[in-house]
Design an enzyme around this catalytic site. Sequence first.
Site, mmCIF file in Angstrom:
data_model
loop_
_atom_site.group_PDB
_atom_site.id
_atom_site.type_symbol
_atom_site.label_atom_id
_atom_site.label_comp_id
_atom_site.label_asym_id
_atom_site.label_seq_id
_atom_site.Cartn_x
_atom_site.Cartn_y
_atom_site.Cartn_z
ATOM 1 N N HIS A 14 0.828 -1.204 0.000
ATOM 2 C CA HIS A 14 0.000 0.000 0.000
ATOM 3 C C HIS A 14 0.863 1.256 0.000
ATOM 4 O O HIS A 14 1.618 1.498 0.940
ATOM 5 C CB HIS A 14 -0.888 -0.047 1.245
ATOM 6 N N HIS A 57 -2.221 10.952 -1.671
ATOM 7 C CA HIS A 57 -3.504 10.457 -1.174
ATOM 8 C C HIS A 57 -4.442 11.591 -0.767
ATOM 9 O O HIS A 57 -5.585 11.655 -1.192
ATOM 10 C CB HIS A 57 -3.284 9.520 0.012
ATOM 11 N N GLU A 124 -5.069 3.987 -7.844
ATOM 12 C CA GLU A 124 -6.387 4.500 -7.460
ATOM 13 C C GLU A 124 -6.515 5.961 -7.864
ATOM 14 O O GLU A 124 -5.694 6.796 -7.462
ATOM 15 C CB GLU A 124 -6.612 4.386 -5.954
#
Length: 309
Positions: A14, A57, A124
């Site tokens: 991750h 993020h 993502e």
Amino acid sequence: MFDQKDRAITVVAHRGLTEGSEAEHTLEAYLTALARRVDAVECDLRLTRDGLLVCVHDRHVHLPDGRRRRVSTSTIRDLSQGVGEEPGPSPPGAEPQPGGEVLQFERLLELLADHGWPMQLHVETKHPTRYGGRLERALVDLLTRHGLHQPADRMASKVWLMSFSALALRRIHAWAPRLPTVLLLDRRVPIGWQSGQRGVTGVGPSLTVLRRDPAFVRRAHRRGQRVHVWTVNEPPDIAHVLDLGVDAVITDRPSQVFRVVEEGWRNPRRGQPGRADTDPGTGGPARTYDLGRGVAGERTPPLDPRASW
């Protein structure tokens, strides 16, 4: 229908491999992942004001002087001293952090290409964003320039694309239909998923979803969809999701996943020697899983769980 027998589990680091001193979403974190030979790495994408894709993020990056900059309203030059993804200024008395550069997504692609693409990249796209579909358009255009938009085998693609936005995945499918996509799910399973999502290769439930609904994995496999669970770090949770039959585990602690596999996670009654392994989904014999790329014939060399974790 997706074949569930002898599947390889894909272990996804991750935001890069950050089990040591590496900061997430940095070149160092991805270089460490390459050195440790994990199966895949993950990154989040946002678009800057000057149209560049960056691995960030949060909506803001935290600057060394305690200020924040919003990614979408900043140029890459504005962000060049960003050092971390923090929701606000440092608390009073916090140690100042050293400067650094926000990682551009193209640099990450170049890094993996320079090493011969030994692992998958799971990306993502972050929504909501003021740029809407321009984020996916920029992503597909960049992947096209790097020759990554049309894999010969969709399931063996070097790049997997993920989002919590079904609309974002529909855009990607329209512009690059051979790229695999994963619909991420947080706490609830949307009604639309029950009838299928056009162009979705897999689903990415949170650990919370699978705790509430263990049969979710079996239903997804019946629809021919892979299951990529996030973010799973603790050994009991890792063993639980592997017992359920997930295809990929997104984790901050790849070493924990490897360790659980090595210690024989397949037996839900590990504390009761002599009992046969069982599959909690079917009641039959537990399936055997291999660590690797998640694609038959494309596994990476086995990782020694004792090696410098």
